[in-house]
Design a protein around this motif. Structure first.
Motif, mmCIF file in Angstrom:
data_model
loop_
_atom_site.group_PDB
_atom_site.id
_atom_site.type_symbol
_atom_site.label_atom_id
_atom_site.label_comp_id
_atom_site.label_asym_id
_atom_site.label_seq_id
_atom_site.Cartn_x
_atom_site.Cartn_y
_atom_site.Cartn_z
ATOM 1 N N ALA A 145 0.285 2.827 -12.748
ATOM 2 C CA ALA A 145 0.572 2.383 -11.479
ATOM 3 C C ALA A 145 -0.162 3.753 -10.692
ATOM 4 C CB ALA A 145 1.650 4.036 -11.638
ATOM 5 N N LEU A 146 -1.227 4.911 -11.577
ATOM 6 C CA LEU A 146 -2.592 5.772 -10.813
ATOM 7 C C LEU A 146 -3.163 4.392 -10.601
ATOM 8 C CD1 LEU A 146 -2.300 7.890 -13.246
ATOM 9 C CD2 LEU A 146 -1.885 8.058 -11.147
ATOM 10 N N GLU A 147 -3.707 3.701 -11.392
ATOM 11 C CA GLU A 147 -4.899 2.244 -11.219
ATOM 12 C C GLU A 147 -4.962 1.373 -10.203
ATOM 13 O OE1 GLU A 147 -7.118 -1.458 -13.711
ATOM 14 O OE2 GLU A 147 -5.474 -0.052 -14.643
ATOM 15 N N ALA A 148 -3.241 1.127 -9.785
ATOM 16 C CA ALA A 148 -2.754 -0.306 -8.610
ATOM 17 C C ALA A 148 -2.897 1.038 -7.354
ATOM 18 C CB ALA A 148 -1.341 -0.400 -8.893
ATOM 19 N N LEU A 149 -2.456 2.004 -7.345
ATOM 20 C CA LEU A 149 -2.529 2.973 -6.075
ATOM 21 C C LEU A 149 -4.111 2.992 -5.909
ATOM 22 C CD1 LEU A 149 -0.268 5.726 -7.091
ATOM 23 C CD2 LEU A 149 0.454 4.040 -5.042
ATOM 24 N N GLY A 150 -4.881 3.774 -7.222
ATOM 25 C CA GLY A 150 -6.942 3.382 -6.711
ATOM 26 C C GLY A 150 -6.769 2.498 -6.325
#
Length: 613
Positions: free
Chosen positions: A590-595
């Motif tokens: 999720a953090l990678e997708a938001l980045g």
């Protein structure tokens, strides 16, 4: 239909083949069972129901004989001894004892009458020999006893009748002696008669003629006129259909010579059988098409040298003419085989719905489903939804009813708390909407392409319902672009998408009982993510999070067409992830997708504005 068939077979006096013709599921097997009941009251007739779906060639004929023997034994038309004897004949070498003219002859023949005189003489000699043997045995026993100093009052010569013996002892001794003497006489006579017998071994029947003889013996053993119902011919491979028909025709011709000629009832779809025969070209072409002979124009002024000449193919026949001729040959073959054709009539919609009601409501005890859906009126509404206009046969009715009942019962179990475990579905989330579940059952079985599209995007079903009921807002939704009629933005294409016609017929009633979301009715389970996005997309997002595939989820967020729903569904998946590796991977993805999404939006600041527009 069964009563008409019963009258037909009882009125004919010769062997013939009747074609009971109809597509799969049209009720051919049911007609045969009813015919069996009709003829059961007549002791002159019997019905043997067998399947042609076994082996090929001579093996098929042998398998048919096995099936006929089993059916005849099951109906007690032959005894166990006959059954074992005929099975032994089919399975291997058969040995039989035949008479011969003299004890020295090596071939079977008619024995002479004097053999009985010789047998009687042999019996007398055996009796005399037995008497002499018993007397000498008694003499020896008495002599031994005298030598031991006992029974001095018993004479060795008249030991069988001692003077001081009781009457009972005399009777017992006499009875034993008579029994032994008679047994010896019988054995002597039989040994004499066996000298006039010769054992002949018959090999296993491996030719059509030998199997036809076995069929004739079976007819003789049964002693009734047979109706041999042969099923499943249209289920055979195309190369085996003609072989099976030839086997049946062979037995049919054999039966014409019997005093009780059998009737063959062939249950099949004639179109499938004809197409199979066309594929193997039975016996060549019965009507070979005539090739037209080209005729040159006598007044032609064009130079032959300037006229292009097509390649010559003297042996070529037009494909269409060849096909037509082969079809005529196949039809002619079937016309010769079927003396009588009985075509099963098409089933009407009302008949099939009455049949479904009979299955659920019954004559004495109703199906438990009736009470579970709310009684008689809801059950009839359910039947009207399930048994739609494209249902054509009873098997189709049974298939839809079984599928719906299975899903409904499974959903009912999953809505309950079991052994302290929380329910997989909220109570009433599926079982509270039986009409919608019935519509999805029909779509899954009969309109698979539309069902798959609804499974991927759950909103599609309700959008289609609203559009079919005239909602202009629904008609403008991009999800319905592929379903619109050509040249019209206000009408759906019911001609090319047959599932839409079914939805149109059931949309009005289903709209009054519409569930908030249909994901649980499709998967018999639910999650917040599936309610938001539909089962397929929710599963894809859940997999991307658990498998730490943040790049793919980021690409979905960059597209932006369902960004708010995607984020909410991802949040729901994070909340339901198991602690440990799955939760760690989901948070990292999720953090990678938001980045990724944030970087893309920063690089193109107009994207949000474009998406909003």
């Amino acid at each position: 239909m069964a009563q008409q068939l019963s009258r037909t077979v009882r009125e004919v006096g010769q062997s013939l083949a009747i074609g009971l013709l109809g597509p799969f599921g049209s009720g051919k097997s049911s007609v045969v069972r009813l015919l069996t009941s009709e003829l059961a009251v007549n002791k002159d007739w019997a019905v043997l129901h067998v399947s042609a779906e076994h082996h090929s060639g001579v093996a098929r004929a042998r398998a048919l004989m096995y099936a006929l023997l089993d059916a005849a034994l099951h109906q007690k038309l032959i005894d166990e001894k006959t059954y074992i004897s005929e099975r032994a004949c089919l399975e291997g070498t058969r040995q039989r004892a035949l008479q011969r003219s003299t004890p020295e002859s090596g071939v079977p023949g008619k024995p002479q009458w004097r053999r009985y005189g010789r047998a009687a003489l042999a019996g007398v000699l055996w009796v005399l020999a037995m008497l002499l043997g018993l007397w000498m045995l008694g003499v020896g026993a008495v002599v031994i006893v005298h030598a031991l100093g006992s029974a001095q009052n018993v004479s060795a010569l008249t030991w069988f009748a001692p003077r001081d013996a009781t009457p009972l002892t005399g009777v017992l001794v006499s009875a034993a002696a008579v029994a032994a003497i008679l047994a010896a006489g019988k054995e002597g006579a039989l040994q004499s008669l066996k000298a006039y017998e010769i054992t002949v071994s018959t090999p296993r029947p491996d030719t059509t003629d030998e199997l036809e003889q076995a069929f004739t013996r079976l007819l003789q053993h049964i002693g009734r006129r047979l109706v041999i119902a042969v099923d499943d011919i249209d289920r055979l491979a195309a190369s085996d259909v003609l072989d099976a028909l030839a086997t049946i025709r062979s037995f049919l011709l054999t039966g014409t010579q019997h005093r009780r000629p059998p009737v063959f009832l062939l249950s099949c779809d004639e179109d499938i059988v004809r197409e199979a025969i066309v594929g193997v070209r039975p016996g060549g072409l019965a009507h070979r098409p005539v090739r037209p002979t080209p005729v040159a124009a006598p007044d032609s002024t064009q130079d032959e040298a300037d006229t292009p000449v097509a390649p010559s193919r003297p042996n070529a026949e037009p494909a269409a003419a060849t096909r037509k001729a082969t079809e005529e040959a196949a039809q002619e073959y079937l016309n010769k085989l079927f003396t009588i054709r009985v075509n099963l009539p098409a089933h009407h919609d009302a008949d099939l719905r009455d049949y479904a009601e009979q299955l659920l409501l019954g004559k004495s005890l109703a199906h438990p489903l009736v009470e579970e859906v709310g009684g008689l009126a809801p059950t009839r509404a359910l039947i009207q939804t399930l048994i739609h206009r494209q249902v054509r046969d009873p098997r189709h009715v049974i298939r839809l009813l079984n599928s719906f009942c299975t899903d409904f019962q499974l959903a009912k179990r999953r809505e309950e708390h079991v052994n302290g475990r929380l329910a997989r579905i909220a109570p009433g989330e599926v079982t509270g909407h039986p009409l919608e579940l019935a519509r999805l059952t029909v779509l899954r079985h009969d309109y698979r392409e539309l069902y798959d599209a609804i499974s991927s995007e759950n909103r599609l079903l309700h959008l289609l319902d609203d559009a079919l009921l005239g909602s202009q807002e629904a008609l403008t939704d991009p999800l319905l672009d592929r379903y619109r009629a050509l040249g019209s933005s206000r009408r759906l294409d019911l001609e090319h998408f047959s599932g839409l016609a079914f939805l149109s017929a059931t949309a009005s009633r289903a709209r009054t009982q519409r569930p908030f979301h249909i994901g649980p009715l499709i998967n018999l389970g639910s999650s917040k993510a599936s309610r938001l996005l539909g089962s397929q997309m929710a599963a894809d997002i859940d997999n991307e999070l658990v498998q730490r595939n943040g790049a793919s989820l980021g690409e979905r967020l960059i597209a932006g067409d369902q960004r708010a729903r995607l984020l909410e569904a991802a949040t729901a998946s994070l909340g339901s992830a198991r602690r440990g590796q799955d939760l760690d991977n989901a948070v990292a993805a999720a953090l990678e997708a938001l980045g990724v999404s944030a970087a893309a939006l920063t690089a193109d600041p107009n994207q949000d504005e474009t998406q909003a527009t």
